[in-house]
Design a protein around this motif. Structure first.
Motif, PDB file in Angstrom:
ATOM      1  N   THR A 129      34.898 -23.924 -27.467  1.00  0.00           N
ATOM      2  CA  THR A 129      34.515 -22.521 -27.594  1.00  0.00           C
ATOM      3  C   THR A 129      35.495 -21.549 -26.953  1.00  0.00           C
ATOM      4  OG1 THR A 129      33.174 -22.579 -25.565  1.00  0.00           O
ATOM      5  CG2 THR A 129      32.064 -23.099 -27.660  1.00  0.00           C
ATOM      6  N   PHE A 130      36.390 -22.029 -26.111  1.00  0.00           N
ATOM      7  CA  PHE A 130      37.250 -21.118 -25.339  1.00  0.00           C
ATOM      8  C   PHE A 130      38.053 -20.174 -26.230  1.00  0.00           C
ATOM      9  CE2 PHE A 130      41.052 -19.736 -23.184  1.00  0.00           C
ATOM     10  CZ  PHE A 130      40.549 -19.286 -21.980  1.00  0.00           C
ATOM     11  N   GLU A 131      38.880 -20.717 -27.104  1.00  0.00           N
ATOM     12  CA  GLU A 131      39.761 -19.862 -27.910  1.00  0.00           C
ATOM     13  C   GLU A 131      38.959 -19.034 -28.912  1.00  0.00           C
ATOM     14  OE1 GLU A 131      43.070 -17.884 -28.804  1.00  0.00           O
ATOM     15  OE2 GLU A 131      42.952 -19.375 -27.219  1.00  0.00           O
ATOM     16  N   HIS A 132      37.901 -19.621 -29.459  1.00  0.00           N
ATOM     17  CA  HIS A 132      37.089 -18.890 -30.433  1.00  0.00           C
ATOM     18  C   HIS A 132      36.457 -17.646 -29.813  1.00  0.00           C
ATOM     19  CE1 HIS A 132      34.433 -18.088 -33.784  1.00  0.00           C
ATOM     20  NE2 HIS A 132      33.405 -18.116 -32.957  1.00  0.00           N
ATOM     21  N   LEU A 133      35.906 -17.787 -28.613  1.00  0.00           N
ATOM     22  CA  LEU A 133      35.221 -16.657 -27.982  1.00  0.00           C
ATOM     23  C   LEU A 133      36.182 -15.682 -27.310  1.00  0.00           C
ATOM     24  CD1 LEU A 133      32.055 -18.389 -26.500  1.00  0.00           C
ATOM     25  CD2 LEU A 133      32.215 -16.934 -28.513  1.00  0.00           C
ATOM     26  N   THR A 134      37.193 -16.193 -26.622  1.00  0.00           N
ATOM     27  CA  THR A 134      38.087 -15.294 -25.890  1.00  0.00           C
ATOM     28  C   THR A 134      39.199 -14.731 -26.767  1.00  0.00           C
ATOM     29  OG1 THR A 134      39.614 -17.048 -25.192  1.00  0.00           O
ATOM     30  CG2 THR A 134      37.736 -16.565 -23.739  1.00  0.00           C
ATOM     31  N   GLN A 135      39.626 -15.492 -27.755  1.00  0.00           N
ATOM     32  CA  GLN A 135      40.780 -15.141 -28.588  1.00  0.00           C
ATOM     33  C   GLN A 135      41.954 -14.735 -27.702  1.00  0.00           C
ATOM     34  OE1 GLN A 135      39.527 -12.365 -31.596  1.00  0.00           O
ATOM     35  NE2 GLN A 135      38.041 -13.799 -32.425  1.00  0.00           N
ATOM     36  N   ALA A 136      42.127 -15.495 -26.626  1.00  0.00           N
ATOM     37  CA  ALA A 136      43.125 -15.169 -25.606  1.00  0.00           C
ATOM     38  C   ALA A 136      44.545 -15.146 -26.147  1.00  0.00           C
ATOM     39  CB  ALA A 136      43.020 -16.164 -24.454  1.00  0.00           C
ATOM     40  N   SER A 137      44.898 -16.084 -27.011  1.00  0.00           N
ATOM     41  CA  SER A 137      46.279 -16.137 -27.494  1.00  0.00           C
ATOM     42  C   SER A 137      46.458 -15.478 -28.853  1.00  0.00           C
ATOM     43  CB  SER A 137      46.749 -17.592 -27.564  1.00  0.00           C
ATOM     44  OG  SER A 137      45.997 -18.301 -28.522  1.00  0.00           O
ATOM     45  N   SER A 138      45.374 -15.029 -29.471  1.00  0.00           N
ATOM     46  CA  SER A 138      45.497 -14.506 -30.837  1.00  0.00           C
ATOM     47  C   SER A 138      45.252 -13.012 -30.966  1.00  0.00           C
ATOM     48  CB  SER A 138      44.532 -15.260 -31.756  1.00  0.00           C
ATOM     49  OG  SER A 138      43.205 -15.020 -31.346  1.00  0.00           O
ATOM     50  N   GLY A 139      45.119 -12.296 -29.875  1.00  0.00           N
ATOM     51  CA  GLY A 139      44.972 -10.851 -30.014  1.00  0.00           C
ATOM     52  C   GLY A 139      43.878 -10.224 -29.179  1.00  0.00           C
ATOM     53  N   LYS A 145      36.766 -27.436 -15.570  1.00  0.00           N
ATOM     54  CA  LYS A 145      38.017 -28.084 -15.961  1.00  0.00           C
ATOM     55  C   LYS A 145      37.998 -29.591 -15.733  1.00  0.00           C
ATOM     56  CE  LYS A 145      40.393 -27.312 -11.605  1.00  0.00           C
ATOM     57  NZ  LYS A 145      41.615 -26.888 -10.983  1.00  0.00           N
ATOM     58  N   GLN A 146      36.864 -30.113 -15.288  1.00  0.00           N
ATOM     59  CA  GLN A 146      36.752 -31.547 -15.033  1.00  0.00           C
ATOM     60  C   GLN A 146      35.977 -32.259 -16.148  1.00  0.00           C
ATOM     61  OE1 GLN A 146      34.584 -32.478 -11.430  1.00  0.00           O
ATOM     62  NE2 GLN A 146      36.286 -33.750 -10.741  1.00  0.00           N
ATOM     63  N   THR A 147      35.139 -31.526 -16.864  1.00  0.00           N
ATOM     64  CA  THR A 147      34.318 -32.172 -17.895  1.00  0.00           C
ATOM     65  C   THR A 147      34.608 -31.593 -19.276  1.00  0.00           C
ATOM     66  OG1 THR A 147      32.500 -30.643 -17.430  1.00  0.00           O
ATOM     67  CG2 THR A 147      32.455 -32.761 -16.282  1.00  0.00           C
ATOM     68  N   HIS A 148      33.857 -30.593 -19.692  1.00  0.00           N
ATOM     69  CA  HIS A 148      33.955 -30.067 -21.058  1.00  0.00           C
ATOM     70  C   HIS A 148      35.094 -29.077 -21.254  1.00  0.00           C
ATOM     71  CE1 HIS A 148      30.236 -32.077 -21.893  1.00  0.00           C
ATOM     72  NE2 HIS A 148      29.642 -31.445 -20.900  1.00  0.00           N
ATOM     73  N   GLY A 149      35.842 -28.774 -20.181  1.00  0.00           N
ATOM     74  CA  GLY A 149      36.952 -27.838 -20.299  1.00  0.00           C
ATOM     75  C   GLY A 149      38.259 -28.416 -19.789  1.00  0.00           C
ATOM     76  N   GLU A 150      38.363 -29.744 -19.789  1.00  0.00           N
ATOM     77  CA  GLU A 150      39.564 -30.355 -19.213  1.00  0.00           C
ATOM     78  C   GLU A 150      40.822 -30.059 -20.023  1.00  0.00           C
ATOM     79  OE1 GLU A 150      39.162 -34.598 -18.904  1.00  0.00           O
ATOM     80  OE2 GLU A 150      38.217 -34.749 -20.853  1.00  0.00           O
ATOM     81  N   LYS A 151      40.725 -30.004 -21.343  1.00  0.00           N
ATOM     82  CA  LYS A 151      41.904 -29.681 -22.165  1.00  0.00           C
ATOM     83  C   LYS A 151      42.327 -28.232 -21.930  1.00  0.00           C
ATOM     84  CE  LYS A 151      41.109 -32.959 -25.879  1.00  0.00           C
ATOM     85  NZ  LYS A 151      40.751 -33.128 -27.289  1.00  0.00           N
ATOM     86  N   THR A 152      41.363 -27.351 -21.786  1.00  0.00           N
ATOM     87  CA  THR A 152      41.676 -25.947 -21.515  1.00  0.00           C
ATOM     88  C   THR A 152      42.323 -25.804 -20.141  1.00  0.00           C
ATOM     89  OG1 THR A 152      39.801 -25.296 -22.896  1.00  0.00           O
ATOM     90  CG2 THR A 152      40.719 -23.619 -21.437  1.00  0.00           C
ATOM     91  N   GLY A 153      41.842 -26.552 -19.166  1.00  0.00           N
ATOM     92  CA  GLY A 153      42.460 -26.539 -17.837  1.00  0.00           C
ATOM     93  C   GLY A 153      43.908 -27.013 -17.883  1.00  0.00           C
ATOM     94  N   ARG A 154      44.160 -28.062 -18.663  1.00  0.00           N
ATOM     95  CA  ARG A 154      45.539 -28.552 -18.804  1.00  0.00           C
ATOM     96  C   ARG A 154      46.396 -27.556 -19.582  1.00  0.00           C
ATOM     97  NH1 ARG A 154      42.814 -33.603 -19.387  1.00  0.00           N
ATOM     98  NH2 ARG A 154      42.939 -33.512 -21.655  1.00  0.00           N
ATOM     99  N   ARG A 155      45.782 -26.850 -20.515  1.00  0.00           N
ATOM    100  CA  ARG A 155      46.517 -25.841 -21.290  1.00  0.00           C
ATOM    101  C   ARG A 155      47.136 -24.790 -20.367  1.00  0.00           C
ATOM    102  NH1 ARG A 155      43.511 -21.720 -25.493  1.00  0.00           N
ATOM    103  NH2 ARG A 155      45.256 -20.304 -25.838  1.00  0.00           N
TER     104      ARG A 155
END
Length: 200
Positions: free
Chosen positions: A25-35, A78-88
């Protein structure tokens, strides 16, 4: 005084202001890198073992209520459901709280030790301009994510990684030594047999 402000703000808003984000849900909700069409986001990256993160829940909720409609506030485990986002965002695997403010395809890391309502409110309303702006990285490919995970573990557990690398190398060296010793025995036997055959 800080407790009174928090209580008053929380009483005005009944629904939770802090959103829980995951890798999906991170990128979909925040749209941090897309605008950043969904607005500005203050995101706490935390782990379950982080004691300071647990105490920050009410502070983040107060900041979210205080700036509702202008700034979104969220948490990512960043340890469970957001570990890929934390590494990003190359946050490592330590247990310290890490806050990042996302605004207009840029990110600003909150590096202060003060996690009170006033400090965080000042940061998101303008103090972030005093920090270096970094471009928001795109989501990592599976290979890049694997490499980043390895780097995080090497940084966090260098002795353990050293042992894990050294043990197989020692076993390989011992195996090669044993093979070489067997080869030498076979050569000696062949020489001895060929010498005995020549003598006959």
């Amino acid at each position: 005084a800080n407790g009174d402000v928090m209580a008053e703000t929380l009483m005005r808003y009944k629904e939770a202001g802090v959103k829980e984000l995951t890798d999906t849900t991170f990128e979909h909700l925040t749209q941090a890198s897309s605008g950043a069409t969904t607005g500005d986001w203050l995101v706490l990256f935390f782990t379950e073992e982080c004691e300071a993160c647990a105490t920050m829940t009410a502070v983040l909720e107060t900041v979210a209520c205080k700036h509702r409609g202008r700034i979104n506030v969220a948490r990512v485990n960043k340890q469970t459901h957001g570990e890929k986002t934390g590494r990003r965002f190359e946050l490592g695997i330590d247990n310290s709280p890490q806050l990042i403010f996302f605004r207009l395809e840029k990110m600003y890391r909150y590096n202060l030790e003060n996690y009170d309502v006033e400090s965080l409110s000042n940061f998101v309303t303008g103090f972030y301009k005093n920090y270096p702006a970094h471009p928001v990285p795109l989501p990592k490919s599976p290979f890049d994510d694997l490499v980043q995970m390895c780097v995080d573990y090497i940084k966090e557990y260098p002795a353990l990684v050293g042992v894990c690398v050294a043990v197989p190398l020692l076993l390989l060296a011992a195996f090669l030594y044993l093979i070489k010793a067997d080869d030498e025995k076979l050569k000696k036997k062949k020489k001895k047999k060929s010498k005995e055959n020549k003598d006959k």
